[in-house]
Motif scaffolding. Sequence first.
Motif, short mmCIF file in Angstrom:
data_model
loop_
_atom_site.label_atom_id
_atom_site.label_comp_id
_atom_site.label_asym_id
_atom_site.label_seq_id
_atom_site.Cartn_x
_atom_site.Cartn_y
_atom_site.Cartn_z
N VAL A 2 40.20 44.97 41.75
CA VAL A 2 38.79 44.80 41.40
C VAL A 2 37.94 45.96 41.92
CG1 VAL A 2 38.24 43.40 43.43
CG2 VAL A 2 36.93 43.08 41.32
N ASN A 3 38.39 46.65 42.96
CA ASN A 3 37.74 47.85 43.49
C ASN A 3 38.79 48.92 43.73
OD1 ASN A 3 35.83 45.53 44.84
ND2 ASN A 3 34.68 47.35 44.26
N CYS A 4 38.44 50.15 43.46
CA CYS A 4 39.40 51.25 43.58
C CYS A 4 39.66 51.64 45.04
CB CYS A 4 38.89 52.48 42.83
SG CYS A 4 39.02 52.32 41.03
N ALA A 5 40.83 52.22 45.25
CA ALA A 5 41.12 52.91 46.50
C ALA A 5 40.38 54.25 46.49
CB ALA A 5 42.62 53.14 46.65
N SER A 6 39.92 54.68 47.64
CA SER A 6 39.27 55.99 47.71
C SER A 6 39.39 56.55 49.11
CB SER A 6 37.79 55.91 47.30
OG SER A 6 37.02 55.27 48.30
N ARG A 7 39.22 57.85 49.21
CA ARG A 7 39.16 58.49 50.53
C ARG A 7 38.44 59.82 50.39
NH1 ARG A 7 45.14 58.97 52.54
NH2 ARG A 7 45.06 56.81 51.88
N GLY A 8 37.81 60.21 51.48
CA GLY A 8 37.09 61.48 51.50
C GLY A 8 37.99 62.59 52.00
N LEU A 9 38.13 63.63 51.19
CA LEU A 9 38.93 64.81 51.54
C LEU A 9 38.00 65.91 52.04
CD1 LEU A 9 41.54 66.59 51.43
CD2 LEU A 9 40.93 67.07 49.04
N ARG A 10 38.29 66.42 53.24
CA ARG A 10 37.48 67.47 53.83
C ARG A 10 38.35 68.73 54.01
NH1 ARG A 10 33.16 66.72 57.97
NH2 ARG A 10 33.94 64.58 58.13
N LEU A 11 38.01 69.79 53.29
CA LEU A 11 38.73 71.06 53.38
C LEU A 11 37.88 72.07 54.12
CD1 LEU A 11 39.94 71.27 49.66
CD2 LEU A 11 41.22 70.36 51.61
N ARG A 12 38.46 72.74 55.11
CA ARG A 12 37.74 73.81 55.81
C ARG A 12 38.55 75.09 55.67
NH1 ARG A 12 36.72 76.09 61.15
NH2 ARG A 12 34.52 76.69 61.22
N LEU B 85 38.32 61.20 46.51
CA LEU B 85 39.48 60.95 45.65
C LEU B 85 39.55 59.45 45.37
CD1 LEU B 85 40.03 63.75 46.91
CD2 LEU B 85 42.43 63.11 47.10
N ARG B 86 39.76 59.08 44.09
CA ARG B 86 39.83 57.67 43.72
C ARG B 86 41.04 57.41 42.84
NH1 ARG B 86 35.03 55.21 44.97
NH2 ARG B 86 33.27 56.65 45.19
N THR B 87 41.69 56.27 43.10
CA THR B 87 42.74 55.75 42.22
C THR B 87 42.53 54.25 42.13
OG1 THR B 87 44.29 55.49 44.07
CG2 THR B 87 44.42 57.55 42.79
N LEU B 88 43.10 53.64 41.10
CA LEU B 88 42.90 52.19 40.95
C LEU B 88 43.55 51.43 42.09
CD1 LEU B 88 41.84 49.80 39.30
CD2 LEU B 88 44.01 49.81 38.06
N VAL B 89 44.77 51.84 42.48
CA VAL B 89 45.50 51.12 43.53
C VAL B 89 46.01 52.10 44.57
CG1 VAL B 89 46.17 49.17 42.06
CG2 VAL B 89 47.63 51.19 42.16
N ASP B 90 46.33 51.57 45.74
CA ASP B 90 46.75 52.39 46.88
C ASP B 90 48.00 53.21 46.56
OD1 ASP B 90 44.68 51.30 48.45
OD2 ASP B 90 45.94 49.61 49.01
N THR B 91 48.91 52.65 45.80
CA THR B 91 50.18 53.33 45.55
C THR B 91 50.02 54.61 44.74
OG1 THR B 91 50.53 51.87 43.64
CG2 THR B 91 51.56 51.23 45.72
N ARG B 92 48.89 54.80 44.08
CA ARG B 92 48.65 56.01 43.30
C ARG B 92 47.93 57.09 44.11
NH1 ARG B 92 51.24 56.35 38.53
NH2 ARG B 92 49.51 57.54 37.64
N MET B 93 47.44 56.72 45.29
CA MET B 93 46.61 57.65 46.06
C MET B 93 47.44 58.79 46.66
SD MET B 93 43.68 58.66 47.16
CE MET B 93 42.56 57.32 46.76
N GLU B 94 48.65 58.50 47.12
CA GLU B 94 49.45 59.54 47.78
C GLU B 94 49.69 60.73 46.86
OE1 GLU B 94 53.76 60.14 50.03
OE2 GLU B 94 53.11 58.13 49.43
N ALA B 95 50.01 60.47 45.60
CA ALA B 95 50.26 61.57 44.66
C ALA B 95 49.00 62.41 44.43
CB ALA B 95 50.78 61.02 43.33
N LEU B 96 47.84 61.75 44.35
CA LEU B 96 46.60 62.50 44.16
C LEU B 96 46.28 63.35 45.38
CD1 LEU B 96 44.15 63.18 42.45
CD2 LEU B 96 43.04 61.09 43.28
N CYS B 97 46.51 62.83 46.57
CA CYS B 97 46.30 63.62 47.79
C CYS B 97 47.23 64.83 47.81
CB CYS B 97 46.53 62.75 49.02
SG CYS B 97 45.31 61.46 49.28
N THR B 98 48.48 64.61 47.45
CA THR B 98 49.44 65.71 47.43
C THR B 98 49.00 66.81 46.48
OG1 THR B 98 51.27 64.23 47.99
CG2 THR B 98 51.85 66.31 46.92
N ASP B 99 48.53 66.43 45.29
CA ASP B 99 48.08 67.42 44.31
C ASP B 99 46.85 68.18 44.81
OD1 ASP B 99 50.13 66.60 42.68
OD2 ASP B 99 48.86 65.42 41.33
#
Length: 399
Positions: free
Chosen positions: A187-197, A270-284
């Motif tokens: 019902v709510n997406c997984a998300s996380r804030g990516l900080r690049l320096r 970064l947002r994905t529908l479910v947690d299991t899809r987040m790792e691949a997006l972070c890797t990319d």
Amino acid sequence: MTDQTPSAAPPALTNRDVADLTDLRRRLHRRPEVSRAEAETAAAIRAELAGTRPDRILTGLGGHGVAAVYDGSEPGPTMLVRCELDGLPIEEQSSRPHRSEMPGRGHLCGHDGHMAILVGLARLVGRRRPQRGRLVLLFQPAEEDGSGAAAVIADPRFAAIAPDYAFALHNLPGRPFGHADIVTGPVNCASRGLRLRLTGRTAHASQPDRGISPMAAVARLMPALTALSDAPAATEPPGPDFRLVTVTHARMGEPAFGIAPGEAEIWATLRTLVDTRMEALCTDAEALARDAAAAGDLGLSIAYDDVFHHCENDPDAVALIRAALAAEAIPSSEGHLPMRGSEDFGRFGLRAKAAMVFLGAGADVAGLHNPDYDFSDDLIPIGVRLFARLADGLVGFRG
């Protein structure tokens, strides 16, 4: 799922209650506090709850969290209803008499209204105690930065009030007023804030070739990150393969004309529908950052903030909400769910049968996190009716 039958009429708010809760909501609106700094808000809620005679009040839960516990007289399930204490670091743009008095802060997501709804439920429970089990009303800190639910659950005192069922609601601008949206599953997406320096070396602005500037890497990374998105139109709910990258902030060098920049930051959500899809997006995303840094001979650090797990509605909990909506004649549908936004309520679903329901705030009102947003006070009695009927089905009310 419980087989208890709700009574014909759970307790209801009086006109005086509605006026008091409206006043409370507006007082909270004037004094918003951001995540992990909600001390004044928590104290105000504690004072409101005292008159409802809970069996226990826990304070300082996971930070500034407050939980009121009402015990039933018979064995039964523990039902938790949760709302949020925190506001946002956004300047409110409003001429309303109850506008924020705190510069740079605003209750622009409706957490003030959600708190008023739970205080209204507390008033009803104070008058007619639970028949069975236990009812816990949780005023959770730090929802907006994703840290609050985890901190509450990690608090050693939470084990004593751990729920069998957990419920929450959120108001939803853009949907018909008073209409409920509820769905089983994500019902709510997984998300996380990516900080690049990115770090290089400064130089005099007249001799930029003597330094190592992150400018080219920044110019390359921002469109490359957003290109990782695979999202439907904003009017469509996200599907299983949904992924979205939004650049939210970028900074490079010093605000000076004489210095060629030697470092920069890019923030992206970064947002994905479910947690299991987040790792691949972070890797990319991390691969793009490493390639850009290497091409520019730059140092790179990667960090994550505001980590939200996806929120998934349990089918048994959803069935209970739908029954309560029907009993209260509150219209409902699956609406446009799941939604793209994130909610840390999902963490409670890892430990209990949990569900979040959304109440329409009106089709033509300001959106969540807009500087001119304001919660509709007319939603308060609707939310209280829903939760009272839900509580009547699970823990009952004494006669």
